[in-house]
Write a protein that holds these residues in place. Structure first.
Motif, PDB file in Angstrom:
ATOM      1  N   SER A 162       0.819  -1.207   0.000  1.00 51.69           N
ATOM      2  CA  SER A 162       0.000   0.000   0.000  1.00 51.69           C
ATOM      3  C   SER A 162       0.849   1.251   0.000  1.00 51.69           C
ATOM      4  CB  SER A 162      -0.929   0.015   1.218  1.00 51.69           C
ATOM      5  OG  SER A 162      -0.182   0.113   2.413  1.00 51.69           O
ATOM      6  N   ALA A 163       0.272   2.303  -0.571  1.00 55.98           N
ATOM      7  CA  ALA A 163       0.772   3.659  -0.413  1.00 55.98           C
ATOM      8  C   ALA A 163      -0.412   4.461   0.112  1.00 55.98           C
ATOM      9  CB  ALA A 163       1.276   4.218  -1.732  1.00 55.98           C
ATOM     10  N   ILE A 178       5.606  12.382   1.235  1.00 52.45           N
ATOM     11  CA  ILE A 178       5.591  11.059   1.865  1.00 52.45           C
ATOM     12  C   ILE A 178       4.876  10.056   0.959  1.00 52.45           C
ATOM     13  CG2 ILE A 178       4.800   9.725   3.857  1.00 52.45           C
ATOM     14  CD1 ILE A 178       7.143  11.610   4.425  1.00 52.45           C
ATOM     15  N   LEU A 179       3.807  10.489   0.306  1.00 54.93           N
ATOM     16  CA  LEU A 179       3.142   9.622  -0.664  1.00 54.93           C
ATOM     17  C   LEU A 179       4.117   9.239  -1.771  1.00 54.93           C
ATOM     18  CD1 LEU A 179       0.738   8.241  -2.029  1.00 54.93           C
ATOM     19  CD2 LEU A 179       0.078  10.482  -2.940  1.00 54.93           C
ATOM     20  N   GLN A 190       6.640   6.701  -0.544  1.00 56.21           N
ATOM     21  CA  GLN A 190       6.069   5.351  -0.454  1.00 56.21           C
ATOM     22  C   GLN A 190       6.098   4.662  -1.817  1.00 56.21           C
ATOM     23  OE1 GLN A 190       2.336   4.934   2.145  1.00 56.21           O
ATOM     24  NE2 GLN A 190       2.439   7.162   1.813  1.00 56.21           N
ATOM     25  N   ALA A 224       9.638   3.745  -2.868  1.00 52.96           N
ATOM     26  CA  ALA A 224      10.152   2.608  -2.103  1.00 52.96           C
ATOM     27  C   ALA A 224       9.609   1.288  -2.657  1.00 52.96           C
ATOM     28  CB  ALA A 224       9.780   2.759  -0.630  1.00 52.96           C
ATOM     29  N   LEU A 225       8.330   1.269  -3.030  1.00 49.40           N
ATOM     30  CA  LEU A 225       7.741   0.062  -3.601  1.00 49.40           C
ATOM     31  C   LEU A 225       8.370  -0.257  -4.955  1.00 49.40           C
ATOM     32  CD1 LEU A 225       3.969   0.652  -2.740  1.00 49.40           C
ATOM     33  CD2 LEU A 225       5.608  -0.802  -1.534  1.00 49.40           C
TER      34      LEU A 225
END
Length: 267
Positions: free
Chosen positions: A35-36, A58-59, A62, A65-66
């Motif tokens: 999830s994000a 931050i979104l 995320q 990072a995925l």
């Protein structure tokens, strides 16, 4: 490689919708879910009490990072809050190879709370739908995306064509909000092919998270390599069982039963 899918959506503290419903559905369909989170909500079966958007940086972090660590084969979006969040998601997905994109245009909570701004709806139309393989609006959401009222089956078909013209391949207009007391019929426009999926309406208030669950099941099936039609039909069966065998949790619009499909319908 175990199938992997991502949900980009809000967090539902009550567990019935948002990323919680999506990941439960992914798990039931044997897909590893990630999830994000776009927003943190304070909600339960009685309604949404507060919304706190996650900062856009931050979104983006995320999502990056995925992308750096997983082999993702399908992605869905849910509650996207506002234009800035939508633009961030669209920009990232444009450059990622994450397979098919399913857009669940979450706009209004079950209790009536607006979950996106008016500007956000325009941004979904202009920036996100051209990237999407499938969009899954209910009738009020389809009215907003198509910019027209929907009162008849002919209106549904016209609205689907308008939405498809925005660049998305497959439009599913869900029938749960129709005036038909006997049936809940979904209209599918897939390229040049159209058809209806018809089911009897189930009279129950236990419907929190139905849209999230339906679109998440489609996403999971596509992550496993299913065709679009197979994914849609599986998701229709999945959500029908999830509604038909309720958990009866909470004092309002209770969550659907993610355990129900293909089992003995017992906890």
């Amino acid at each position: 490689m175990f199938p992997q899918a991502v949900t980009i959506a809000g967090s539902d503290s009550g567990g019935g919708a948002g990323i919680q419903a999506d990941i439960k559905t992914f798990q039931e369909r044997r897909v590893f879910g990630m999830s994000a989170i776009t927003a943190i909500t304070a909600q339960n079966t009685l309604g949404v009490h507060a919304i706190h958007p996650v900062p856009v940086d931050i979104l983006a972090a995320q999502l990056d990072a995925l992308k750096d660590d997983f082999k993702i084969t399908a992605v869905k979006t849910g509650m996207l809050v506002d234009a800035a969040h939508i633009l961030t998601v669209a920009d990232k997905l444009q450059h990622f190879s994450w397979g098919k994109l399913i857009v669940d245009p979450v706009m209004i909570a079950k209790g009536g709370t607006s979950l996106v701004t008016a500007e956000a709806i325009d941004t979904i139309r202009a920036k996100l739908l051209p990237l999407a393989s499938i969009v899954t609006p209910n009738i009020p959401e389809a009215e907003a995306l198509a910019e027209m009222p929907i009162e008849t089956t002919a209106d549904i078909q016209k609205a689907a064509q308008r939405i498809q013209s925005l660049g998305v391949q497959t439009v599913i207009i869900k029938g749960g909000h129709s005036a038909d007391d006997e049936a809940s019929n979904d209209y599918i426009l897939d390229g040049a092919i159209s058809y209806w999926l018809k089911t009897a309406r189930i009279d129950t208030p236990q419907t929190h998270g139905t849209g999230c669950t339906f679109s998440a099941c489609i996403t999971a099936e596509l992550a496993k390599g299913a065709t679009i039609e197979h994914a849609i039909r599986t998701a229709k069966d999945f959500i029908n069982d999830a509604i038909r065998y309720p958990l009866n949790i909470g004092n309002g619009h209770g969550p659907t039963n993610h355990w129900a499909y293909g089992k003995e319908h017992q906890i």
